[in-house]
Design a protein around this motif. Structure first.
Motif, PDB file in Angstrom:
ATOM      1  N   ARG A  17       0.861  -1.182   0.000  1.00  0.00           N
ATOM      2  CA  ARG A  17       0.000   0.000   0.000  1.00  0.00           C
ATOM      3  C   ARG A  17       0.894   1.226   0.000  1.00  0.00           C
ATOM      4  NH1 ARG A  17      -3.927  -0.497   5.021  1.00  0.00           N
ATOM      5  NH2 ARG A  17      -1.914  -0.671   6.063  1.00  0.00           N
ATOM      6  N   TRP A  20      -1.021   7.581  -3.407  1.00  0.00           N
ATOM      7  CA  TRP A  20      -1.376   7.566  -4.825  1.00  0.00           C
ATOM      8  C   TRP A  20      -0.372   8.367  -5.655  1.00  0.00           C
ATOM      9  CZ3 TRP A  20      -2.161  12.218  -7.169  1.00  0.00           C
ATOM     10  CH2 TRP A  20      -2.570  13.308  -6.385  1.00  0.00           C
ATOM     11  N   TRP A  21       0.222   9.405  -5.081  1.00  0.00           N
ATOM     12  CA  TRP A  21       1.223  10.173  -5.817  1.00  0.00           C
ATOM     13  C   TRP A  21       2.418   9.275  -6.154  1.00  0.00           C
ATOM     14  CZ3 TRP A  21       1.106  15.525  -7.097  1.00  0.00           C
ATOM     15  CH2 TRP A  21       2.275  16.000  -7.694  1.00  0.00           C
ATOM     16  N   PHE A  24       1.328   6.348  -8.852  1.00  0.00           N
ATOM     17  CA  PHE A  24       1.060   6.751 -10.234  1.00  0.00           C
ATOM     18  C   PHE A  24       2.104   7.700 -10.834  1.00  0.00           C
ATOM     19  CE2 PHE A  24      -3.388   6.033  -8.595  1.00  0.00           C
ATOM     20  CZ  PHE A  24      -3.548   4.811  -9.242  1.00  0.00           C
ATOM     21  N   LEU A 255      -9.352   0.934  -4.036  1.00  0.00           N
ATOM     22  CA  LEU A 255      -8.046   1.592  -4.092  1.00  0.00           C
ATOM     23  C   LEU A 255      -6.902   0.586  -3.995  1.00  0.00           C
ATOM     24  CD1 LEU A 255      -8.717   4.692  -1.805  1.00  0.00           C
ATOM     25  CD2 LEU A 255      -8.440   4.700  -4.290  1.00  0.00           C
ATOM     26  N   SER A 258      -5.060  -1.133  -6.833  1.00  0.00           N
ATOM     27  CA  SER A 258      -3.953  -0.417  -7.483  1.00  0.00           C
ATOM     28  C   SER A 258      -2.846  -0.062  -6.496  1.00  0.00           C
ATOM     29  CB  SER A 258      -4.476   0.871  -8.137  1.00  0.00           C
ATOM     30  OG  SER A 258      -5.445   0.600  -9.115  1.00  0.00           O
ATOM     31  N   VAL A 260      -3.083   1.584  -3.833  1.00  0.00           N
ATOM     32  CA  VAL A 260      -3.274   2.917  -3.262  1.00  0.00           C
ATOM     33  C   VAL A 260      -3.919   2.796  -1.895  1.00  0.00           C
ATOM     34  CG1 VAL A 260      -4.421   5.146  -3.533  1.00  0.00           C
ATOM     35  CG2 VAL A 260      -3.481   3.965  -5.536  1.00  0.00           C
ATOM     36  N   LEU A 264      -5.844   9.233   1.462  1.00  0.00           N
ATOM     37  CA  LEU A 264      -5.597   9.839   0.153  1.00  0.00           C
ATOM     38  C   LEU A 264      -4.793  11.132   0.201  1.00  0.00           C
ATOM     39  CD1 LEU A 264      -9.045   9.212  -1.567  1.00  0.00           C
ATOM     40  CD2 LEU A 264      -6.898   7.963  -1.874  1.00  0.00           C
ATOM     41  N   GLU A 269       1.436  13.617  -0.318  1.00  0.00           N
ATOM     42  CA  GLU A 269       0.617  14.512  -1.142  1.00  0.00           C
ATOM     43  C   GLU A 269       0.737  15.959  -0.662  1.00  0.00           C
ATOM     44  OE1 GLU A 269      -0.717  10.482  -1.821  1.00  0.00           O
ATOM     45  OE2 GLU A 269      -0.596  11.608   0.068  1.00  0.00           O
TER      46      GLU A 269
END
Length: 334
Positions: A17, A20-21, A24, A255, A258, A260, A264, A269
């Motif tokens: 895990r 997301w930054w 991706f 999530l 992927s 993630v 979030l 981030e």
């Protein structure tokens, strides 16, 4: 000589895990750079960390220049610095050449890079626009960044303490003491023999949090069904949160497909929005006052998002502490 592939990097260095930054916008580039670096050079993780620091310094200098081309350059350098910062850990895990001191260096350089670049960005904008709001933002951003580290450490410590007490209670070590004094982690000596017998007979309970972490594809209903089939009990200190936030489990499973994590807007981030997204808004207009206003807007929204997620973490912990007491009572009753 060992030859590493992209599949090796993904299997041995990717976290199950991640932000997301990172998933991706960093890992796709960092993984390929790791393959080339590991196969063609003898560069160490510490050297990569130093390189990330150099790029971070370049980013700070660019931010201090304040004009839009420099802001864009500073944002690109900051992001590339973070790519290198992710590479050092991947190289260490892939080659097994990491060190405890290297982990310390990585952490310290990371904080210096962020605070240095953030202050250079805001001081540069203050000098260019004369707006005092940039000076006011510096302590706010610093406070929130320190708060999320403090909160994260304390939440992790509290959750670990709850797991240890529940495990002791489930295995018959100090159940009465744990119920009478939740702050105590000491097991009753008289329960040692029972605990040893439980260890021989196999696990008596499965911890929901651990089961979901080990297999992110599972949901709570599947864990309960598996535990029932195996004749073990489920300990779940997040049942209250799941009941109130049923949508969270659906979002989490979606999530995690992927890699993630559901958190979030974490520290990663936050840093990227302040030092990458905010200065890149200069591409919208070269006019300093307007560009400065966009930087302020992105920063304020970032602060609000980070604070909201920290509050959500505390709320989830509060609900978990209530379920923790109920689970202790249930285990004490057998």
């Amino acid at each position: 000589m060992t030859t590493y592939t992209l599949a090796d990097v993904r299997e041995r260095t990717y976290k199950s895990r991640d932000a997301w930054w990172t998933v991706f916008l960093v890992d796709p580039l960092a993984a390929r750079l790791v393959v080339w670096t590991a196969n063609r050079t003898n560069i160490t993780p510490n050297q990569i960390t130093f390189g990330a620091g150099v790029l971070g310094l370049g980013s700070a200098v660019a931010f201090a220049m304040a004009d839009w081309p420099w802001l864009v350059l500073g944002a690109v350098l900051f992001h590339l610095s973070f790519v290198l910062d992710c590479m050092d850990g991947k190289i260490a895990r892939l080659k097994g050449n990491g060190s405890v001191f290297g982990a310390w260096v990585d952490f310290v350089f990371d904080r210096i890079r962020f605070f240095g670049c953030m202050m250079a960005l805001f001081i540069g904008q203050w000098a260019a626009t004369g707006e005092v709001v940039f000076l006011l933002l510096m302590p706010v951003v610093t406070f929130l960044d320190l708060l999320r580290y403090l909160n994260g450490a304390q939440v992790a410590k509290t959750r670990q303490s709850m797991r240890e007490k529940l495990r002791d209670a489930a295995e018959g070590r100090g159940v009465d003491a744990a119920v009478a004094d939740p702050e105590s982690t000491e097991a009753e000596p008289a329960a040692d023999a029972a605990a040893a017998q439980d260890a021989e007979d196999g696990p008596r309970v499965v911890f929901m949090e651990e089961a979901l972490r080990e297999d992110p594809s599972l949901d709570r209903e599947q864990v309960y069904a598996r535990a029932k089939a195996e004749g073990v009990r489920v300990v779940d200190v997040h049942a209250g949160f799941s009941e109130k936030m049923g949508w969270y489990e659906r979002l989490r499973r979606s999530l995690l497909r992927s890699r993630v994590r559901p958190h979030l807007f974490s520290g990663i981030e936050f840093e990227m929005f302040v030092c990458v997204v905010a200065p890149l808004t200069a591409l919208v207009t070269p006019v300093a006052p307007v560009a400065g206003a966009l930087i302020v807007g992105v920063t304020v929204l970032s602060c609000a998002a980070l604070l909201a997620f920290e509050v959500a973490i505390v709320f989830k912990l509060w609900l978990a502490t209530r379920d923790f007491t109920r689970e202790l009572d249930r285990l004490a009753q057998g």
